[in-house]
Design a protein around this motif. Structure first.
Motif, PDB file in Angstrom:
ATOM      1  N   GLU A 140      -5.171   5.259  11.121  1.00  0.00           N
ATOM      2  CA  GLU A 140      -4.442   4.694   9.982  1.00  0.00           C
ATOM      3  C   GLU A 140      -3.374   5.662   9.477  1.00  0.00           C
ATOM      4  N   LYS A 141      -3.694   6.973   9.473  1.00  0.00           N
ATOM      5  CA  LYS A 141      -2.721   7.973   9.041  1.00  0.00           C
ATOM      6  C   LYS A 141      -1.506   7.974   9.962  1.00  0.00           C
ATOM      7  N   GLU A 177       0.801  -1.228   0.000  1.00  0.00           N
ATOM      8  CA  GLU A 177       0.000   0.000   0.000  1.00  0.00           C
ATOM      9  C   GLU A 177       0.834   1.279   0.000  1.00  0.00           C
ATOM     10  N   PHE A 214       0.519   4.935   9.297  1.00  0.00           N
ATOM     11  CA  PHE A 214       1.216   5.031   8.014  1.00  0.00           C
ATOM     12  C   PHE A 214       2.443   5.942   8.141  1.00  0.00           C
ATOM     13  N   ARG A 221      -7.864   7.637   4.759  1.00  0.00           N
ATOM     14  CA  ARG A 221      -7.480   6.845   5.924  1.00  0.00           C
ATOM     15  C   ARG A 221      -8.077   7.483   7.175  1.00  0.00           C
ATOM     16  N   THR A 222      -8.340   6.659   8.160  1.00  0.00           N
ATOM     17  CA  THR A 222      -8.791   7.184   9.443  1.00  0.00           C
ATOM     18  C   THR A 222      -7.602   7.839  10.129  1.00  0.00           C
ATOM     19  N   ARG A 264      -3.600   4.749  -1.444  1.00  0.00           N
ATOM     20  CA  ARG A 264      -4.888   5.368  -1.133  1.00  0.00           C
ATOM     21  C   ARG A 264      -4.676   6.513  -0.147  1.00  0.00           C
ATOM     22  N   GLN A 286       1.746   6.335  -1.629  1.00  0.00           N
ATOM     23  CA  GLN A 286       0.730   5.468  -1.051  1.00  0.00           C
ATOM     24  C   GLN A 286      -0.383   5.234  -2.064  1.00  0.00           C
TER      25      GLN A 286
END
Length: 425
Positions: free
Chosen positions: A80-81, A55, A84, A76-77, A73, A71
């Motif tokens: 998730e951010k 990803e 990441f 992201r929540t 996508r 990335q």
């Protein structure tokens, strides 16, 4: 696992690092891969790692100090951010460790090579074509000239390979930034040039110590290293004159380097016709003789260098009264500091733009004569709004500003930060 789009990754990478040579087979999830970032197949300055889930990825260029990420996508929540970003941080740290280890290994290998190779023959094809001596360069079994890359402490960080036909490349993982090859020993002065042949020519013409930075992009970094090593020494940057290249990077980068260390600048001047590729002091020597190099460089060396910001007190009786020299008659005196003070919204910024444009174009200031000159405008507000103000001035006064010597910063400047104030005009 979401399959990654290799074409998308390569496009993102090449946008940030032009000249990269990378193929889909280098994109292996979970592993670091190396690739060329200068279009040469022997280069390994680039690196990339695809995350195991496919990803995202981090990539960069060791030589140009570029770091980037990709990335698949953007939605992201917050959790998730955050995860990441942590993944990016960890991957960049891993990349730094891998690259540092690679550079240390290169240092070791090049040091071993230095101890085993003989000095270059004066009859080497490249040396004969350039009409220079070896000056400590060595020669390998393939007939290549080997110029070692040193740090200020004498450590070898890699080497440059110069083939008999003049083509050049660095050994993989050579740490070039801020490192150099030096010819001679500094005695109150040190000169700095781009290539080995140019450096050798200048040394042979002047007898002065010359550091070879290898290319224009490394001049600034080497100049700062030399200034740190020799705080009181006179530094003279000997530029190339890339007269056929847009932006003339030879003179541009050399000028930046000279300003950064309060140095002097020597630029080759050709008295007769020259070819498109005649750009440096070695070319000058081959066209007009070594005496021409000596005269031009020593003329700069003998210039009186400006004091490096030393505060001095002068007895009043020693100060000579001078007639006023007006920049804008009745308003701004040359060589003085002036402030425009007023309430918010009173038009101070518009007045500053007006002054800047009138000085840059030599246009009278409402009946007061103006002495034309170059203007540097440090933007303290948004560039877009500032651009509109300058454009409005040009329209209102029916004067074109495109070729006027007015230079506007692309951001607010911290004037105590040497990195920010050493840009080119």
């Amino acid at each position: 696992m979401i399959p990654f789009d290799s074409k998308n990754i390569i496009e993102a990478l090449t946008r940030q690092i032009p000249g990269s040579l990378i193929t889909p087979d280098k994109l292996i999830p979970g592993k670091f891969s190396r690739f060329s970032t200068n279009g040469k197949t022997g280069d390994r300055s680039g690196y990339i790692k695809i995350y195991p889930d496919g990803e995202g990825a981090v990539f960069g260029c060791m030589r140009q100090q570029i770091k980037g990420s990709w990335q698949i996508r953007a939605a992201r929540t917050p959790e998730e951010k955050k995860a990441f970003q942590e993944q990016i941080r960890q991957a960049q740290e891993e990349a730094a460790l891998i690259l540092s280890a690679a550079q240390e290994e290169r240092s070791r290998l090049s040091t071993e090579l230095f101890l085993t190779l003989p000095l270059a023959s004066p009859d080497h094809a490249y040396l004969k074509e350039k009409k220079i001596s070896p000056h400590g360069a060595k020669q390998d079994d393939n007939g290549n000239l080997i110029v070692f890359v040193y740090g200020p402490d004498g450590k070898i960080h890699g080497h440059q390979i110069i083939k008999p036909d003049g083509s050049k490349m660095f050994a993989p993982d050579t740490a070039k930034k801020g490192h150099y090859f030096v010819i001679g020993k500094p005695k109150g002065k040190i000169l700095l040039a781009e290539g080995f042949a140019t450096s050798a020519t200048i040394h042979e013409a002047t007898g002065q110590a010359v550091a070879c930075a290898f290319d224009a992009g490394n001049l600034g970094a080497v100049a700062r290293v030399l200034r740190a090593k020799y705080p009181e020494i006179q530094i003279i940057i000997c530029s190339d004159d890339d007269h056929r290249t847009e932006g003339n990077p030879g003179i541009t980068k050399a000028t930046e380097a000279a300003r950064a260390v309060n140095g002097l600048l020597a630029v080759p001047s050709f008295s007769g016709e020259r070819g498109d590729k005649d750009t440096d002091f070695n070319d000058l020597m081959k066209l007009e003789g070594i005496e021409a190099v000596k005269i031009q460089v020593e003329k700069v060396i003998n210039q009186k260098q400006q004091p490096r910001g030393k505060f001095q007190l002068v007895r009043f009786g020693e100060i000579k009264l001078r007639n006023i020299s007006w920049l804008i008659k009745g308003y701004i005196e040359e060589g003085s500091m002036n402030l425009a003070i007023g309430d918010p919204g009173s038009g101070k910024s518009f007045l500053a733009v007006d002054w800047a444009c009138r000085i840059a174009t030599g246009t009278d200031f409402y009946g007061s004569s103006v002495k034309a000159g170059a203007v540097v405008y440090i933007a303290g507000e948004g560039n877009n709004g500032l651009t509109r103000r300058f454009t409005a001035w040009a329209i209102r006064n029916n004067i074109k500003l495109e070729s006027a010597p007015v230079y506007i910063s692309n951001m607010p400047a911290q004037l105590t930060d040497q990195e920010q104030i050493s840009g080119r005009f």
